[in-house]
Design an enzyme around this catalytic site. Structure first.
Site, short mmCIF file in Angstrom:
data_model
loop_
_atom_site.label_atom_id
_atom_site.label_comp_id
_atom_site.label_asym_id
_atom_site.label_seq_id
_atom_site.Cartn_x
_atom_site.Cartn_y
_atom_site.Cartn_z
N HIS A 150 0.73 -1.35 0.10
CA HIS A 150 -0.12 -0.21 0.12
C HIS A 150 0.83 1.18 0.06
O HIS A 150 0.61 2.14 -0.92
CB HIS A 150 -0.78 0.06 1.26
CG HIS A 150 -1.73 1.05 1.47
ND1 HIS A 150 -3.06 1.20 0.87
CD2 HIS A 150 -1.55 2.52 1.65
CE1 HIS A 150 -3.72 2.34 1.02
NE2 HIS A 150 -2.87 3.31 1.57
N GLU A 151 1.94 1.28 0.78
CA GLU A 151 2.73 2.62 1.03
C GLU A 151 3.50 2.43 -0.13
O GLU A 151 3.68 3.62 -0.75
CB GLU A 151 3.34 2.47 2.32
CG GLU A 151 2.56 2.68 3.77
CD GLU A 151 1.54 3.59 3.59
OE1 GLU A 151 1.64 4.57 3.09
OE2 GLU A 151 0.24 3.26 4.24
N TYR A 208 -11.55 5.11 0.78
CA TYR A 208 -10.56 3.98 0.57
C TYR A 208 -11.21 2.88 -0.17
O TYR A 208 -10.76 2.20 -1.24
CB TYR A 208 -9.69 3.27 1.80
CG TYR A 208 -8.61 4.17 2.52
CD1 TYR A 208 -8.98 5.38 2.98
CD2 TYR A 208 -7.35 3.70 2.77
CE1 TYR A 208 -8.01 6.15 3.60
CE2 TYR A 208 -6.30 4.49 3.28
CZ TYR A 208 -6.59 5.63 4.03
OH TYR A 208 -5.88 6.45 4.36
N GLU A 237 -6.07 7.48 -2.11
CA GLU A 237 -6.26 6.35 -1.17
C GLU A 237 -7.07 5.24 -2.02
O GLU A 237 -6.72 4.15 -1.77
CB GLU A 237 -6.91 6.51 0.09
CG GLU A 237 -6.18 7.54 0.69
CD GLU A 237 -4.72 6.75 1.25
OE1 GLU A 237 -4.50 5.58 1.08
OE2 GLU A 237 -3.96 7.46 2.02
N HIS A 259 1.83 4.60 -3.11
CA HIS A 259 1.78 6.02 -2.99
C HIS A 259 2.69 6.58 -3.61
O HIS A 259 2.63 7.79 -4.00
CB HIS A 259 1.55 6.34 -1.57
CG HIS A 259 0.30 6.00 -0.79
ND1 HIS A 259 -0.62 7.05 -1.37
CD2 HIS A 259 -0.34 5.54 0.27
CE1 HIS A 259 -1.79 6.48 -0.61
NE2 HIS A 259 -1.59 6.12 0.43
#
Ligand SMILES: [Zn+2]
Length: 449
Positions: A290-291, A377, A313, A294
């Site tokens: 996930h990170e 999200y 998100e 980004h």
């Protein structure tokens, strides 16, 4: 950002530093080295729209002082420039030729900046202090200023539309510890992206992607096994993003830093190129995926307005699922989507507003109006899943890539993404996006019409 349900969510209170009207004597200007007369410093005036182009921060952890050298867009008419400085004590503002006039009122620093054809460079000397959890420098030594707490750490514009490049130097780290941070963010980045973390760190070498991005992890004492576990397939995850989207946009080295956010805070924050993950989540490859995503959405392309939060998100939650499915296999993907379904159901049963993509720009308070939450999200992730089911990956993926390449280092609206889905992918997603993101309900159909 991703903070689990047990997290103490970002607090809502903004500390207003009551330092009113601290106008400074301007002192004497030095003569110009070119012999041309130097324009006397103008009176301070307010202009929060003055674009910040570059932010060079030098921070001393023992004196809790900082120096921000800021390049502003030039102006031949306006002489005002304002910055958020809610948690800062301003010690002085200057240019190369000498001091500038400034005033601090209700957390806003107004400076008088001489007119200039090109960029205007000013230097702000300040003191900062430790803040409440997730509102600046935290007790355990890491920083987090998302969404609008940058003014507790350095003079800034928290509006994500105003990106800036960064240089960072942190000095006077306590003996036996290391402060880990990127020395440079070379393309325009949102103000919430820069961060540092101080602790007894050990560096783990993870490997290198096909495109040459070297991946690392930093862990705290006792965290080696978790760091290894969470990043075991990170090279494959990053290869997936670099192949699907484009080369990693924030330099040749990237990875995760474990940070102590306390017992309940399970998640991470997109501080690319060295994103932060809470120690209790460091072993979780989903959080890492996930990170990592980004780097492309949320950071590489930043939301133009907080109303466009789903661009960060929602897209990232979808990319996380795609990467996990690709790298860990279909069973893991099924498990992840089941988890997403639970999160969506829980969010739909909650009290927060059910609109993932509100209309307007700059009207919503992302925390107080509860746009920060699983509606954005998860509705975002399921919208993209419905889009994929309609278009196929063969048309959706090139659309995401084209959107990223067009907007890398820029701010964009979610509508801009839909426009590219139409022009590149050949599908008008307006009605599907409206059904998923601009209505309160969850569409019964899992495929865009
Ligand atoms: Zn996130």
């Amino acid at each position: 950002m991703r903070i689990g349900r047990h997290a103490r969510l970002v607090g809502l209170g903004i500390v207003i530093l009551a330092a009113l009207g601290c106008a400074q004597d301007d002192g004497k200007d030095k003569p110009s080295t070119t012999g041309t007369p130097v324009e006397p410093p103008p009176e301070p005036s307010a202009d929060l729209s003055r674009n910040i182009q570059k932010t060079r921060l030098t921070v001393d952890l023992s004196t809790m002082t900082g120096t921000a050298v800021i390049d502003l867009a030039g102006s031949l008419t306006g002489t005002g420039a304002s910055f958020e400085a809610t948690g800062l004590e301003i010690e002085g503002v200057s240019r190369a030729e000498g001091p500038l006039k400034w005033a601090l009122s209700q957390g806003q620093l107004d400076v008088g900046v001489p007119t200039s054809q090109g960029s205007a460079q000013i230097t702000i000397d300040y003191k900062f202090k430790e803040q409440a959890q997730f509102e600046g420098l935290m007790e355990k030594g890491s920083t987090l200023v998302w969404p609008y707490f940058c003014g507790n750490l350095f003079p800034c514009h928290s509006d994500p539309a105003d990106g800036t490049t960064f240089e960072l130097t942190v000095t006077s780290t306590p003996a036996g510890m290391t402060t880990v941070y990127p020395s440079t963010i070379g393309i325009d980045a949102p103000p919430y992206q820069i961060a540092w973390a101080t602790g007894s760190y050990t560096k783990l070498d993870i490997g290198t992607t096909f495109q040459g991005t070297h991946l690392v992890a930093y862990y705290l004492p006792g965290g080696g096994t978790d760091a290894q576990k969470g990043t075991e397939r990170l090279v494959d995850i990053m290869n997936f993003y670099e192949t699907m989207l484009a080369g990693y946009p924030f330099g040749g080295e990237a990875g995760a830093i474990a940070v102590d956010w306390g017992a309940g805070a399970y998640g991470g924050m997109e501080h690319h190129p060295l994103w932060h993950v809470s120690t209790i989540a460091m072993a979780d490859p989903w959080i890492q995926a996930h990170e990592a995503a980004h780097g492309w959405f949320g950071d590489g392309v930043r939301p133009a307005c907080w109303e466009d939060f789903v661009l960060s998100e929602g897209t990232v939650s979808y990319l996380e699922a795609r990467a996990i499915t690709e790298v860990f296999g279909a069973d893991e993907g099924t498990k992840l989507w089941a988890h997403y379904q639970t999160r969506l159901n829980t969010a739909m049963a909650g009290t927060a507003p059910k609109i993932a993509w509100p209309e307007g720009c700059g009207e919503v308070d992302i925390l107080k109006d509860q746009l920060f939450g699983d509606i954005a999200y998860m509705k975002g992730a399921f919208f993209f899943r419905a889009l994929e089911a309609k278009m196929g990956k063969a048309k959706l993926d090139p659309s995401l890539k084209a959107f990223f390449l067009k907007n890398k280092g820029k701010a964009a609206h979610f509508q801009d993404l839909l426009d590219i889905v139409k022009s590149v992918g050949g599908y008008d997603a307006s009605a599907c996006a409206a059904a998923w993101l601009r209505s309160e309900a969850v569409p019964a159909e899992q495929v865009c019409p």
